[in-house]
Design a protein around this motif. Structure first.
Motif, mmCIF file in Angstrom:
data_model
loop_
_atom_site.group_PDB
_atom_site.id
_atom_site.type_symbol
_atom_site.label_atom_id
_atom_site.label_comp_id
_atom_site.label_asym_id
_atom_site.label_seq_id
_atom_site.Cartn_x
_atom_site.Cartn_y
_atom_site.Cartn_z
ATOM 1 N N GLN A 22 0.813 -1.222 0.000
ATOM 2 C CA GLN A 22 0.000 0.000 0.000
ATOM 3 C C GLN A 22 0.844 1.269 0.000
ATOM 4 O O GLN A 22 0.292 2.357 -0.048
ATOM 5 C CB GLN A 22 -0.958 0.007 1.201
ATOM 6 N N ARG A 30 10.612 9.226 0.445
ATOM 7 C CA ARG A 30 10.875 9.977 1.677
ATOM 8 C C ARG A 30 11.384 9.082 2.808
ATOM 9 O O ARG A 30 12.332 9.443 3.504
ATOM 10 C CB ARG A 30 9.601 10.709 2.140
ATOM 11 N N ARG A 34 15.097 8.276 1.910
ATOM 12 C CA ARG A 34 15.376 9.520 2.651
ATOM 13 C C ARG A 34 15.573 10.701 1.705
ATOM 14 O O ARG A 34 16.354 11.610 1.996
ATOM 15 C CB ARG A 34 16.592 9.356 3.587
ATOM 16 N N THR A 36 13.904 13.522 1.091
ATOM 17 C CA THR A 36 12.780 14.255 1.674
ATOM 18 C C THR A 36 12.518 15.599 0.983
ATOM 19 O O THR A 36 11.683 16.373 1.443
ATOM 20 C CB THR A 36 13.012 14.493 3.180
ATOM 21 N N GLY A 37 13.244 15.855 -0.110
ATOM 22 C CA GLY A 37 12.949 17.079 -0.861
ATOM 23 C C GLY A 37 11.569 17.035 -1.494
ATOM 24 O O GLY A 37 10.930 18.063 -1.702
ATOM 25 N N LYS A 39 7.817 16.625 -1.256
ATOM 26 C CA LYS A 39 6.971 16.899 -0.088
ATOM 27 C C LYS A 39 5.588 16.290 -0.210
ATOM 28 O O LYS A 39 5.065 16.118 -1.309
ATOM 29 C CB LYS A 39 6.811 18.412 0.088
ATOM 30 N N GLU A 40 4.970 16.049 0.960
ATOM 31 C CA GLU A 40 3.566 15.652 0.972
ATOM 32 C C GLU A 40 2.742 16.823 1.495
ATOM 33 O O GLU A 40 2.882 17.236 2.648
ATOM 34 C CB GLU A 40 3.337 14.431 1.866
ATOM 35 N N GLY A 41 1.883 17.349 0.636
ATOM 36 C CA GLY A 41 1.008 18.435 1.064
ATOM 37 C C GLY A 41 -0.429 18.001 1.223
ATOM 38 O O GLY A 41 -1.200 18.621 1.954
ATOM 39 N N CYS A 42 -0.810 16.913 0.502
ATOM 40 C CA CYS A 42 -2.217 16.498 0.587
ATOM 41 C C CYS A 42 -2.397 14.987 0.542
ATOM 42 O O CYS A 42 -3.345 14.470 1.102
ATOM 43 C CB CYS A 42 -3.035 17.157 -0.525
ATOM 44 N N ASP A 46 -3.714 16.605 -5.224
ATOM 45 C CA ASP A 46 -4.311 17.908 -5.492
ATOM 46 C C ASP A 46 -3.343 19.078 -5.370
ATOM 47 O O ASP A 46 -3.685 20.190 -5.780
ATOM 48 C CB ASP A 46 -5.473 18.150 -4.517
ATOM 49 N N ILE A 77 13.625 16.289 -7.031
ATOM 50 C CA ILE A 77 14.261 17.600 -6.860
ATOM 51 C C ILE A 77 15.741 17.468 -6.560
ATOM 52 O O ILE A 77 16.560 18.277 -6.993
ATOM 53 C CB ILE A 77 13.541 18.410 -5.743
ATOM 54 N N GLU A 78 16.111 16.383 -5.859
ATOM 55 C CA GLU A 78 17.519 16.218 -5.473
ATOM 56 C C GLU A 78 18.413 16.006 -6.696
ATOM 57 O O GLU A 78 19.628 16.179 -6.596
ATOM 58 C CB GLU A 78 17.674 15.048 -4.496
ATOM 59 N N PRO A 106 10.046 22.550 -4.371
ATOM 60 C CA PRO A 106 10.541 21.374 -5.110
ATOM 61 C C PRO A 106 9.532 20.871 -6.146
ATOM 62 O O PRO A 106 9.910 20.554 -7.284
ATOM 63 C CB PRO A 106 10.763 20.337 -4.004
#
Lengths: 161, 755
Positions: A22, A30, A34, A36-37, A39-42, A46, A77-78, A106
């Motif tokens: 899952q 992330r 690792r 982590t650049g 991101k999780e926004g939602c 969306d 992004i990295e 990013p």
């Protein structure tokens, strides 16, 4: 429950990770790699903060299962800068002050790179619609659009030279 | 340092260097709240109420605790029962008891999404399973969502001990009205009697969320000896420390809060939600606990700002002189008292010099999440109504809308209805710049309209600390306690560089944790560049004094005979002696021999933040078929005092304007009849996207604030105040009808057009 072993190319280098069925690609990037650049926004596709390029296609990594990354080529992004040489988009974002908090940055940079990969000479309207899947709450988009258009112009000039 | 009058004397202030934290943010290296991991870390999650209003009969955590990988569960029983006590830690009023109960429901749940338990487990999946296994028995109570309905005598009561504050005599029965505010100026009845024209209207706005893209996140790590560290993103790590210490009954010295990068806040991160729970779970398990909200949790249980109803009435002479202004505001507070109705009431008519004013406001609780500060809290709601009424007044008088505002505009010496007499302010200069802007006279096409609206925000100063360290090689570090939410580190470095007379690239700023710098209030109230900037400037000035003393020692002359110029010590005059200039680096190199490290820390409570004013011009086109509004052109004029880094000042104005446009056209909390939020996600709660917008043109008017060494006024909040009025007035011009209710969405406009 055994985890899946996934092998992929991430930012030009071989990468492997373990994931549950899952898990999203975002989780894997992330938490396992690792990186982590991204991101999780939602978590629902969306906001675009988790944008990555998979085999040349711009995707929300929160909407792709980690196991689907098997054998794929992924850019995050990295991997945008060439060592210590920033990508023109990164430079232009800094010059134009196209970020405030920087959390969406990013995702915008990766999405803008995908745009310029497909269309090196976008109109402002094309850039605005391409980037409509990326939310920024700080800037009102003005300086982001200027930075993308300026980077595109510079990259076209360099390509022509 | 004396106030710098001439802009041409400034070398760094007013330039546009690349921000010092920029490369980290374009390469993905910057660490935000959710990006950290600690060894042995557990994952914390929250069990939330499925009811808008219910009594908690029982909570059975035994099955959850028996699951593999579940390490701890906490409920209200695991937290001290905090007594009612007012706190002024964040931005706006807060009661410690309410905050505690908002973080973890006690006895009752007051909104859908209210936290009832929290778990810590070895993985996300284990934590998720634990949440499902917690059995909560509820006695469902009748709920009320709408604030006006909540004011009715027979409305479901949220708090049996809530008696309206600000009423004489004190009410004998509890109600959902937490507070009444009322103030005025002059004689309101006489003012309306003297009026030749009166306009009035009833305006409504919906609850909207700050909608920062970064969900709340933190890691808390408690040691066996009580010493704890919290890493997280917030608008104030000292705020986090104060709240967590109070809510958990801990000593502040045992809580170190380390600020990570913050992914937007807009006021919504001036309170705590996760930190007390994460630390309590860490104390229980002895392991670090990481908690990150989902977007749905952010919408259901944090922020938003109030929806409000504003009734406004303005009377004027035929020449446009306003004789009376009256407003009644009803604001949703959410589950606990503390809406920004007081600030809204004070801001309502602050742009205008009016002799007779009467403003009354009500702070009303209902079964919604507790509101949090949102950029100029309350002011945009009042301005939407007042600026709509001003537009109606201009039409009635057949007057140019800017001329009407100029005629009544507040200026230095104007006594504001909310109390103070304004110092040097730039409202008239802002109006003049708006009127002169080519946008204001550009032609319009069919179905298009232009609107103008203005806005005010107090701006604040307050407590800030900053340090300046000169390194052995002559480079400099600047340390402050203000989380950098939009480029303030750049401003701090620039102000220090200006004072020291060195290139800004040689000054590197950081934001230090709660144990590494003196107390600093939240990043809010548009205070950081003003107050923390002032502390930075004063620290840099102290360093300059030390540098002069060191030069005097080296030259063996009196410190009075040394000047500091362009980063070098120079003899003050011919009598001082013929010494070659001593650059900062040369003095730094000899620091050990002249008295040791050259450093200064300054802590202040900055007063005299200059009020801010803005005027926005908006052009729209409304599609008569669909009711869809396109923003064609947008110009935002603002008195910024003096822009330290103009690009980031422009960015504040552009971003604030666009948030206001979203508030005007799209954004709203939508509830069903059962009190459930229907749109807790970015798909259905629609913030503006790039394709919705044109470029936003910022116009910086600089009327320096003489209380700040470089003339700074706060700039971040003013720009969200005018947009709803500007968009509403533009739509009025385009369709010939006043839209009184937000959002001015296509269905609403279609309905108005088909009337």
């Amino acid at each position: 429950m055994s985890r899946h072993h996934v092998t992929a190319t991430v930012n030009g280098e071989p990468a492997e990770f373990l994931c549950d069925s899952q898990n999203s690609l975002l989780d894997a990037l992330r938490n396992e790699l690792r990186l982590t650049g991204t991101k999780e926004g939602c978590g629902s596709g969306d906001c675009g903060a988790c944008s990555v390029i998979v085999d040349g296609r711009l995707v929300c990594s929160c909407l792709m299962l980690a196991v689907e990354a098997e054998g794929k080529t992924i850019q995050t992004i990295e991997g945008l800068a060439d060592g210590d040489r920033l990508h023109p988009l990164q430079r232009k974002f800094l010059e134009h002050a196209a970020l405030q908090c920087g959390f969406c940055t990013p995702g915008f940079l990766v999405a803008a790179k995908a745009l310029l990969d497909h269309n090196p000479d976008p109109t402002e309207t094309e850039a605005r619609f391409w980037l409509a899947g990326n939310l920024c709450r700080c800037t009102g988009y003005d300086k982001i659009i200027r930075a993308v258009m300026d980077a595109a112009a510079e990259m076209r000039q360099e390509a022509a030279a | 340092m004396n106030f710098v009058v001439n802009k041409s004397d400034l070398k760094v202030v007013g330039s546009r260097p690349v921000r010092p934290d920029g490369v980290d943010k374009v390469t993905g290296r910057a660490q935000f709240g959710a990006d950290m991991a600690l060894p042995g870390m557990l994952i914390g999650r929250i069990k939330r109420s499925p009811h808008p209003h219910a009594r908690i009969v029982s909570i059975d955590t035994s099955k959850a605790l028996a699951l593999p990988g579940v390490k701890a569960v906490v409920t209200a029983a695991d937290f001290p029962d905090i007594a009612s006590e007012e706190a002024f830690v964040g931005e706006g009023p807060m009661n410690f008891r309410d905050l505690s109960r908002n973080c973890m429901a006690r006895d009752k749940v007051l909104y859908e999404g209210h936290a009832v338990a929290a778990v810590a487990a070895i993985s996300d999946a284990a934590a998720e399973a634990a949440l499902d296994a917690i059995a909560v028995e509820y006695e469902v109570l009748p709920h009320v969502i709408d604030a006006e309905a909540a004011m009715a005598a027979d409305a479901p009561l949220l708090h049996a001990d809530l008696f309206t504050a600000g009423m004489e005599p004190k009410p004998t029965a509890p109600s959902n009205v937490a507070k009444r505010v009322h103030f005025g100026l002059g004689d309101i009845a006489a003012g309306f009697a003297a009026a030749e024209v009166v306009v009035e209207g009833r305006y409504t706005t919906q609850a909207v969320h700050q909608a920062y893209i970064e969900p709340h996140a933190c890691i808390a790590s408690a040691n066996a000896d009580g010493q704890s560290v919290i890493y997280g993103s917030s608008q104030g790590h000292f705020m986090v420390r104060a709240y967590v210490a109070k809510l958990l009954g801990m000593d502040m010295s045992n809580i170190r809060v380390v600020p990570l990068e913050i992914g937007g806040g807009f006021g919504g991160k001036t309170v705590v939600y996760l930190e007390p729970l994460a630390l309590q779970l860490s104390r229980k398990t002895g392991r670090p606990v990481k908690m990150v909200m989902t977007r749905e949790e952010v919408f259901r249980a944090t922020g938003p700002t109030s929806g409000g109803t504003v009734e406004v009435k303005i009377g004027a002479k035929k020449d446009g002189t306003i004789t009376a202004a009256q407003a009644r505001l009803v604001f949703q507070a959410g589950a606990y008292g503390g809406s920004p109705v007081g600030a809204a009431a004070m801001c309502a008519f602050a742009c205008y010099d009016v002799a007779n004013v009467d403003v009354e406001g009500f702070d009303v609780v209902s079964n919604r999440p507790k509101v949090a500060a949102y950029r100029a809290p309350g002011a945009p709601i009042a301005a939407f109504a007042v600026e709509g009424a001003m537009d109606d007044l201009a039409r009635k008088l057949d007057m140019d809308p800017i001329a009407l505002r100029e005629k009544n505009g507040a200026k230095a010496g104007t006594k504001a209805a909310y109390g103070p007499t304004f110092p040097d302010i730039g409202f008239l200069q802002v109006l003049a710049a708006a009127k002169a802007h080519p946008h204001y006279s550009a032609p319009l096409g069919p179905n298009q309209g232009r609107g103008v609206a203005v806005g005010f925000w107090f701006n604040i100063g307050g407590e800030s600390s900053a340090s300046v360290f000169v390194n052995e090689d002559g480079t400099v570090n600047v340390v402050s306690g203000s989380p950098d939410i939009g480029g303030s580190r750049a401003s701090m470095a620039m102000m220090a560089a200006e004072v020291l007379g060195v290139p800004v690239e040689s000054v590197r700023p950081i934001v230090a944790d709660t144990a590494a710098i003196g107390f600093t209030g939240v990043t809010g109230g548009s205070r950081v560049t003003y107050a923390t900037g002032m502390a930075t400037v004063q620290a840099a000035e102290k360093v300059v004094e030390q540098l002069k003393q060191r030069a005097a020692l080296i030259w063996d002359i009196s410190p009075d005979a040394v000047d500091w110029k362009d980063g070098e010590a120079v003899p003050a005059g011919a009598n001082a002696g013929g010494f070659d200039p001593l650059p900062l680096a040369a003095i730094a190199l000899k620091a050990a021999k002249t008295g040791g490290p050259i450093t200064a820390e300054v802590s202040i409570n900055a007063q005299g933040a200059g009020p801010g004013f803005g005027a926005h011009i908006c052009d729209v086109e409304v599609d008569p078929e669909t009711g869809y509004t396109t923003i064609l052109r947008y110009t935002a004029v603002q008195d910024v005092g003096r822009a330290i880094h103009p690009s980031y000042v422009e960015g504040q104005i552009q971003g604030g304007a666009v948030q206001g446009i979203g508030w005007a056209l799209n954004e709203e909390y939508v509830y069903d009849g059962k009190g459930m939020l229907q749109n807790p996600g970015f798909l259905d709660y629609r913030v503006p996207v790039a394709s919705d917008l044109p470029m936003i043109e910022p116009v910086l008017v600089e009327v320096p604030n003489k209380r700040h060494p470089f003339g700074v006024r706060g700039v971040g909040e003013v720009p969200i105040v005018p947009p709803m009025g500007a968009v509403g007035n533009a739509i009025r011009a385009a369709i010939g009808q006043r839209m009184h209710d937000l959002p001015m969405s296509p269905p609403r406009i279609r309905a108005a057009l088909s009337k």
